[in-house]
Motif scaffolding. Sequence first.
Motif, PDB file in Angstrom:
ATOM      1  N   PRO A  56     -44.243 -22.911 -50.231  1.00  0.00           N
ATOM      2  CA  PRO A  56     -43.226 -22.237 -48.870  1.00  0.00           C
ATOM      3  C   PRO A  56     -42.442 -23.416 -48.256  1.00  0.00           C
ATOM      4  CG  PRO A  56     -45.533 -21.690 -48.813  1.00  0.00           C
ATOM      5  CD  PRO A  56     -45.627 -22.671 -49.985  1.00  0.00           C
ATOM      6  N   LEU A  57     -42.866 -24.661 -48.413  1.00  0.00           N
ATOM      7  CA  LEU A  57     -42.106 -25.957 -48.109  1.00  0.00           C
ATOM      8  C   LEU A  57     -40.951 -26.202 -48.907  1.00  0.00           C
ATOM      9  CD1 LEU A  57     -45.071 -28.293 -46.876  1.00  0.00           C
ATOM     10  CD2 LEU A  57     -43.622 -26.501 -45.449  1.00  0.00           C
ATOM     11  N   ALA A  58     -40.740 -25.726 -49.866  1.00  0.00           N
ATOM     12  CA  ALA A  58     -39.427 -25.941 -50.588  1.00  0.00           C
ATOM     13  C   ALA A  58     -38.144 -25.170 -49.995  1.00  0.00           C
ATOM     14  CB  ALA A  58     -39.611 -25.194 -52.006  1.00  0.00           C
ATOM     15  N   PRO A  59     -37.127 -25.599 -50.222  1.00  0.00           N
ATOM     16  CA  PRO A  59     -35.767 -25.310 -49.607  1.00  0.00           C
ATOM     17  C   PRO A  59     -35.359 -23.884 -50.034  1.00  0.00           C
ATOM     18  CG  PRO A  59     -35.315 -26.580 -51.504  1.00  0.00           C
ATOM     19  CD  PRO A  59     -36.656 -26.710 -51.508  1.00  0.00           C
ATOM     20  N   TRP A  60     -36.087 -23.018 -49.559  1.00  0.00           N
ATOM     21  CA  TRP A  60     -35.977 -21.809 -49.884  1.00  0.00           C
ATOM     22  C   TRP A  60     -34.544 -21.081 -49.202  1.00  0.00           C
ATOM     23  CZ3 TRP A  60     -38.255 -19.233 -53.448  1.00  0.00           C
ATOM     24  CH2 TRP A  60     -39.576 -19.528 -54.049  1.00  0.00           C
ATOM     25  N   PRO A  61     -33.916 -21.535 -47.939  1.00  0.00           N
ATOM     26  CA  PRO A  61     -32.879 -21.071 -47.575  1.00  0.00           C
ATOM     27  C   PRO A  61     -31.408 -21.234 -48.786  1.00  0.00           C
ATOM     28  CG  PRO A  61     -33.867 -21.843 -45.846  1.00  0.00           C
ATOM     29  CD  PRO A  61     -34.655 -22.366 -47.064  1.00  0.00           C
ATOM     30  N   ILE A  62     -31.728 -22.520 -49.301  1.00  0.00           N
ATOM     31  CA  ILE A  62     -30.739 -22.849 -50.336  1.00  0.00           C
ATOM     32  C   ILE A  62     -30.718 -22.107 -51.534  1.00  0.00           C
ATOM     33  CG2 ILE A  62     -29.706 -24.908 -51.661  1.00  0.00           C
ATOM     34  CD1 ILE A  62     -30.633 -26.743 -49.574  1.00  0.00           C
ATOM     35  N   TYR A  63     -32.264 -21.974 -52.160  1.00  0.00           N
ATOM     36  CA  TYR A  63     -32.583 -21.078 -53.126  1.00  0.00           C
ATOM     37  C   TYR A  63     -32.016 -19.749 -53.129  1.00  0.00           C
ATOM     38  CZ  TYR A  63     -35.964 -24.585 -54.664  1.00  0.00           C
ATOM     39  OH  TYR A  63     -36.826 -25.656 -55.103  1.00  0.00           O
ATOM     40  N   ALA A  65     -29.561 -18.869 -51.006  1.00  0.00           N
ATOM     41  CA  ALA A  65     -28.451 -18.732 -50.655  1.00  0.00           C
ATOM     42  C   ALA A  65     -27.643 -18.829 -52.257  1.00  0.00           C
ATOM     43  CB  ALA A  65     -27.743 -19.767 -49.997  1.00  0.00           C
ATOM     44  N   LEU A  66     -28.205 -19.706 -52.797  1.00  0.00           N
ATOM     45  CA  LEU A  66     -27.580 -19.677 -54.413  1.00  0.00           C
ATOM     46  C   LEU A  66     -27.803 -18.447 -55.291  1.00  0.00           C
ATOM     47  CD1 LEU A  66     -28.473 -23.362 -55.149  1.00  0.00           C
ATOM     48  CD2 LEU A  66     -26.184 -22.445 -55.011  1.00  0.00           C
ATOM     49  N   ALA A  67     -28.923 -17.853 -54.998  1.00  0.00           N
ATOM     50  CA  ALA A  67     -29.514 -16.529 -55.775  1.00  0.00           C
ATOM     51  C   ALA A  67     -28.159 -15.547 -55.591  1.00  0.00           C
ATOM     52  CB  ALA A  67     -30.779 -16.279 -55.386  1.00  0.00           C
ATOM     53  N   ILE A  68     -27.905 -15.438 -54.422  1.00  0.00           N
ATOM     54  CA  ILE A  68     -26.954 -14.417 -53.910  1.00  0.00           C
ATOM     55  C   ILE A  68     -25.694 -14.738 -54.329  1.00  0.00           C
ATOM     56  CG2 ILE A  68     -25.618 -13.195 -51.965  1.00  0.00           C
ATOM     57  CD1 ILE A  68     -28.623 -13.399 -50.614  1.00  0.00           C
ATOM     58  N   LEU A  69     -25.134 -16.271 -54.133  1.00  0.00           N
ATOM     59  CA  LEU A  69     -23.875 -16.555 -54.600  1.00  0.00           C
ATOM     60  C   LEU A  69     -23.611 -16.844 -56.146  1.00  0.00           C
ATOM     61  CD1 LEU A  69     -23.050 -19.418 -52.061  1.00  0.00           C
ATOM     62  CD2 LEU A  69     -21.829 -17.390 -52.316  1.00  0.00           C
ATOM     63  N   LEU A  70     -24.445 -17.105 -56.899  1.00  0.00           N
ATOM     64  CA  LEU A  70     -24.180 -17.229 -58.393  1.00  0.00           C
ATOM     65  C   LEU A  70     -23.816 -16.183 -59.119  1.00  0.00           C
ATOM     66  CD1 LEU A  70     -26.948 -19.771 -59.321  1.00  0.00           C
ATOM     67  CD2 LEU A  70     -24.566 -19.977 -59.359  1.00  0.00           C
ATOM     68  N   PRO A  71     -24.462 -14.957 -58.874  1.00  0.00           N
ATOM     69  CA  PRO A  71     -24.245 -13.610 -59.603  1.00  0.00           C
ATOM     70  C   PRO A  71     -22.873 -13.001 -59.018  1.00  0.00           C
ATOM     71  CG  PRO A  71     -26.324 -13.184 -58.061  1.00  0.00           C
ATOM     72  CD  PRO A  71     -25.932 -14.695 -58.293  1.00  0.00           C
ATOM     73  N   SER A  72     -22.779 -13.229 -57.667  1.00  0.00           N
ATOM     74  CA  SER A  72     -21.445 -12.770 -56.945  1.00  0.00           C
ATOM     75  C   SER A  72     -20.114 -13.393 -57.340  1.00  0.00           C
ATOM     76  CB  SER A  72     -21.636 -12.905 -55.561  1.00  0.00           C
ATOM     77  OG  SER A  72     -22.958 -12.274 -54.875  1.00  0.00           O
ATOM     78  N   ILE A  73     -20.389 -14.851 -57.455  1.00  0.00           N
ATOM     79  CA  ILE A  73     -19.235 -15.587 -58.027  1.00  0.00           C
ATOM     80  C   ILE A  73     -18.822 -15.384 -59.224  1.00  0.00           C
ATOM     81  CG2 ILE A  73     -18.105 -17.860 -58.262  1.00  0.00           C
ATOM     82  CD1 ILE A  73     -18.136 -16.693 -55.436  1.00  0.00           C
ATOM     83  N   VAL A 160     -21.779 -27.674 -53.280  1.00  0.00           N
ATOM     84  CA  VAL A 160     -22.334 -28.275 -52.120  1.00  0.00           C
ATOM     85  C   VAL A 160     -23.804 -28.044 -52.054  1.00  0.00           C
ATOM     86  CG1 VAL A 160     -22.634 -28.421 -49.548  1.00  0.00           C
ATOM     87  CG2 VAL A 160     -20.236 -28.418 -50.854  1.00  0.00           C
ATOM     88  N   LEU A 161     -24.270 -26.725 -52.325  1.00  0.00           N
ATOM     89  CA  LEU A 161     -25.724 -26.377 -52.116  1.00  0.00           C
ATOM     90  C   LEU A 161     -26.404 -27.048 -53.177  1.00  0.00           C
ATOM     91  CD1 LEU A 161     -25.204 -22.534 -51.325  1.00  0.00           C
ATOM     92  CD2 LEU A 161     -25.952 -24.282 -49.983  1.00  0.00           C
ATOM     93  N   PHE A 162     -26.015 -27.078 -54.500  1.00  0.00           N
ATOM     94  CA  PHE A 162     -26.736 -28.024 -55.669  1.00  0.00           C
ATOM     95  C   PHE A 162     -26.786 -29.317 -55.269  1.00  0.00           C
ATOM     96  CE2 PHE A 162     -25.798 -24.264 -58.677  1.00  0.00           C
ATOM     97  CZ  PHE A 162     -27.237 -24.147 -59.044  1.00  0.00           C
ATOM     98  N   LYS A 163     -25.637 -29.997 -54.696  1.00  0.00           N
ATOM     99  CA  LYS A 163     -25.691 -31.407 -54.176  1.00  0.00           C
ATOM    100  C   LYS A 163     -26.856 -31.571 -53.216  1.00  0.00           C
ATOM    101  CE  LYS A 163     -21.399 -33.625 -55.307  1.00  0.00           C
ATOM    102  NZ  LYS A 163     -20.938 -32.447 -56.312  1.00  0.00           N
ATOM    103  N   GLN A 164     -27.185 -30.469 -52.384  1.00  0.00           N
ATOM    104  CA  GLN A 164     -28.335 -30.630 -51.324  1.00  0.00           C
ATOM    105  C   GLN A 164     -29.506 -30.596 -51.961  1.00  0.00           C
ATOM    106  OE1 GLN A 164     -26.915 -27.437 -48.579  1.00  0.00           O
ATOM    107  NE2 GLN A 164     -27.101 -29.105 -46.835  1.00  0.00           N
ATOM    108  N   THR A 179     -35.985 -22.109 -60.578  1.00  0.00           N
ATOM    109  CA  THR A 179     -36.210 -21.270 -59.298  1.00  0.00           C
ATOM    110  C   THR A 179     -35.011 -20.516 -58.801  1.00  0.00           C
ATOM    111  OG1 THR A 179     -37.802 -22.708 -58.256  1.00  0.00           O
ATOM    112  CG2 THR A 179     -37.027 -21.031 -56.837  1.00  0.00           C
ATOM    113  N   VAL A 180     -33.775 -21.217 -59.046  1.00  0.00           N
ATOM    114  CA  VAL A 180     -32.503 -20.401 -58.800  1.00  0.00           C
ATOM    115  C   VAL A 180     -32.283 -19.566 -59.590  1.00  0.00           C
ATOM    116  CG1 VAL A 180     -30.209 -20.942 -58.290  1.00  0.00           C
ATOM    117  CG2 VAL A 180     -31.686 -22.216 -57.207  1.00  0.00           C
ATOM    118  N   PHE A 181     -32.404 -19.989 -61.021  1.00  0.00           N
ATOM    119  CA  PHE A 181     -32.183 -19.016 -62.075  1.00  0.00           C
ATOM    120  C   PHE A 181     -32.897 -17.734 -61.974  1.00  0.00           C
ATOM    121  CE2 PHE A 181     -30.236 -22.298 -65.165  1.00  0.00           C
ATOM    122  CZ  PHE A 181     -28.954 -22.078 -64.406  1.00  0.00           C
ATOM    123  N   CYS A 182     -34.239 -17.675 -61.494  1.00  0.00           N
ATOM    124  CA  CYS A 182     -35.270 -16.836 -61.422  1.00  0.00           C
ATOM    125  C   CYS A 182     -34.709 -15.866 -60.517  1.00  0.00           C
ATOM    126  CB  CYS A 182     -36.476 -17.497 -61.138  1.00  0.00           C
ATOM    127  SG  CYS A 182     -37.605 -18.133 -62.652  1.00  0.00           S
TER     128      CYS A 182
END
Length: 289
Positions: A56-63, A65-73, A160-164, A179-182
Amino acid sequence: MIYIILSICCSVTVAVLLKLAKRYQISIIQAVTINYLAALSLCFLFFKPDVKLITPLAPWPIYIALAILLPSIFLFLAASVKNLGIVKTDIAQRLSLFIPILAAYFIFKEDFNDLKIIGLTIGFVAIFLTFFRKSNQEKGNKGSLLYPIMVFVGFGVIDVLFKQLALYKELPYTTSLFTVFCLAFMVSLLIVISMVMAGKIKIQLVNVICGFILGFFNFGNILFYMKAHKALAENPSTVFAAMNLGVIIAGTLIGVIAFKEKLSKLNYAGIILAIAAVIFITLSQNAVR
């Protein structure tokens, strides 16, 4: 250098596959969903991520955000290739590097040298010229310019998110990538299920096959790019320049020769300026060192 060439080939192949999807009536959302299933499977096979490290301490907000952005883009990328072609889409994607550079200046307060400022200035002119259209051209399709703009902004934010994630030292980068791909697969799957239930699409085997092919090349682009950076660890700017210039040049040649995409003289000027912008930005990185 072979890894850079392979990464360029995979990147341009993704654009070509999206271009052919229109011709063969492939459901992009279905293909994109399977693409992420293939990508996360290959990620697990090649990188062997330790999923036990994900807490739960992993950077879930970034995960998320990327999970929504990747398929959308990815959908905007497909729409851009369909409406404007490979050449302009590839340039929009490659010039999206300006967004993380601007974020470095305004958010992370990184110092800019003259070369980087020149590169950014040339780049913005390149964007304008590359997508410039005469007023009497494609009047009924003005909205299509939205697609490369979304590709430009979307890939920039994703970068930017991947760099973070790369800066997050508590977890290996490859574990975060898995995790992001999942999560991206789950988001895409929910979209597909909702569209099937609404009767908008039907599951077809051809879309599944195309999705696996797309995922293979999409992951190949990431894998070879990472290997190139590892092989040329002392010269990251070489990888950066070769990759971006290679995709712009290869995408232009394939788009114009194979798909007969029409470009104006101003568009060609924009392509030349885009190449110049990447060169100046690469030189600016060397200057910092």
